[in-house]
Design an enzyme around this catalytic site. Structure first.
Site, PDB file in Angstrom:
ATOM      1  CG  ASP A 122     -21.059  20.930   9.006  1.00 39.17           C
ATOM      2  OD1 ASP A 122     -20.873  19.948   9.843  1.00 39.17           O
ATOM      3  OD2 ASP A 122     -20.624  20.843   7.757  1.00 39.17           O
ATOM      4  CG  ASN A 144     -21.115  21.618  -3.632  1.00 41.81           C
ATOM      5  OD1 ASN A 144     -20.329  21.374  -2.869  1.00 41.81           O
ATOM      6  ND2 ASN A 144     -22.238  22.019  -3.147  1.00 41.81           N
ATOM      7  CG  HIS A 166     -19.959  21.523   0.592  1.00 44.63           C
ATOM      8  ND1 HIS A 166     -21.345  21.189   0.839  1.00 44.63           N
ATOM      9  CD2 HIS A 166     -19.269  20.374   1.215  1.00 44.63           C
ATOM     10  CE1 HIS A 166     -21.428  19.796   0.903  1.00 44.63           C
ATOM     11  NE2 HIS A 166     -20.367  19.498   1.510  1.00 44.63           N
ATOM     12  CD  GLU A 209     -23.584  23.753   0.214  1.00 36.14           C
ATOM     13  OE1 GLU A 209     -22.685  23.215  -0.301  1.00 36.14           O
ATOM     14  OE2 GLU A 209     -24.740  22.921   0.514  1.00 36.14           O
TER      15      GLU A 209
HETATM   16  P1  PGA Z   1     -18.753  12.840   2.618  1.00 31.36           P
HETATM   17  O1  PGA Z   1     -19.122  14.631   2.737  1.00 31.36           O
HETATM   18  O2  PGA Z   1     -17.707  12.676   3.265  1.00 31.36           O
HETATM   19  O3  PGA Z   1     -20.250  12.134   2.974  1.00 31.36           O
HETATM   20  O4  PGA Z   1     -18.814  12.550   1.067  1.00 31.36           O
HETATM   21  C1  PGA Z   1     -18.048  15.314   2.631  1.00 31.36           C
HETATM   22  C2  PGA Z   1     -18.697  16.856   2.799  1.00 31.36           C
HETATM   23  O5  PGA Z   1     -19.764  17.209   2.219  1.00 31.36           O
HETATM   24  O6  PGA Z   1     -17.950  17.680   3.215  1.00 31.36           O
END
Ligand code: PGA
Length: 251
Positions: A67, A136, A138, A143
């Site tokens: 992404d 959450n 995702h 999302e």
């Molecule tokens: P993070 O993000 O490794 O910064 O916790 C993971 C994600 O949001 O996929």
């Protein structure tokens, strides 16, 4: 699903890098799906160490990132293109032309998204997809929503993601509200998936991914259907799951 629980963040990175390096050694021209965020940093550090000390060869490897924020140039310090260069791509012998990240500055988002999917398909799909998980649930920037989206697409980031990612920006207002993310198809079609999670803030999401219903409100729950997925977590990220009791009872 195979679940590996290790002591801490550093050990998660070592274990994930071990699986990725095995793929590179078995298939030197493999296509890797890569992730950004705090969690993969230890994995990338370990891969860089393996390149420097063990001769792990990236010269034929191709990478496709999950992404990118819409609106950020590749040289913006918070862009995922910048992150990847800083943490991995500029530190190993990968060819720049073999590295791919959605263009966050595109004027034609739809065309950029379909071209990205086509590029992955034309190269034969991903051999291994590395994933983090949002608190959450995702994966990439897929999302929680009403349906799983198959294709690469534009997404409105949720308030929770904006708040979680604001730690990388000067203030929450600076966090882009939209992003391009690969969809569930290229992720689910990957030959292998390695999902990493650390810290107690991920415990609910990890529990829902492992044991919850398969629903688009928890995008990671779809991974229950993938035949070759390894989940690597530290103890804190597994807290609250019934696996934790059996894994830690030997202590
Ligand atoms: P993070 O993000 O490794 O910064 O916790 C993971 C994600 O949001 O996929």
């Amino acid at each position: 699903m195979k679940v590996i629980c290790v002591e801490n963040e550093a050990a998660v990175g070592k274990e994930a890098a071990r699986l990725i390096s095995a793929m590179i050694r078995l298939k030197p021209d493999c296509n890797l799906g890569l992730a950004t965020g705090t969690t993969p940093m230890t994995t990338y550090n370990e891969l860089v160490r393996m390149y420097k000390e063990e001769g792990l060869d990236f010269s034929k490897v191709s990478t496709f990132n999950l992404d990118e924020y819409i609106g950020l140039d590749a040289d913006h310090p918070q862009s995922y293109a910048y992150f990847m260069d800083e943490h991995l791509l500029s530190k190993v012998n990968i060819k720049k032309e073999n590295t791919h990240i959605p263009n966050g500055k595109t004027l034609r988002v739809d065309r950029t998204c379909s071209a990205y999917d086509k590029k992955i398909e034309d190269r034969g799909g991903l051999d291994l997809q590395l994933l983090g998980i949002g608190r959450n649930g995702h994966i990439g920037f897929n999302e929680p929503g009403d349906k799983f989206v198959a294709e690469t697409h534009q997404i409105n980031l949720t308030d929770d993601t904006i708040e979680a990612n604001s730690r990388f920006f000067e203030c929450e207002e600076d966090v882009p509200r939209t992003a391009i993310t690969t969809g569930m198809r290229s992720i689910m079609h990957a030959g292998r998936i390695v999902l990493i999670a650390t810290g107690e803030s991920k415990a609910d999401a990890v529990h829902a991914m492992l044991y919850g219903e398969i629903i688009p409100q928890v995008p990671a729950s779809l991974l229950q259907l993938h035949p070759e997925i390894t989940v690597i977590v530290d103890r804190a990220a597994l807290a609250g799951s019934s696996l934790a009791d059996s894994l830690f009872s030997a202590d």
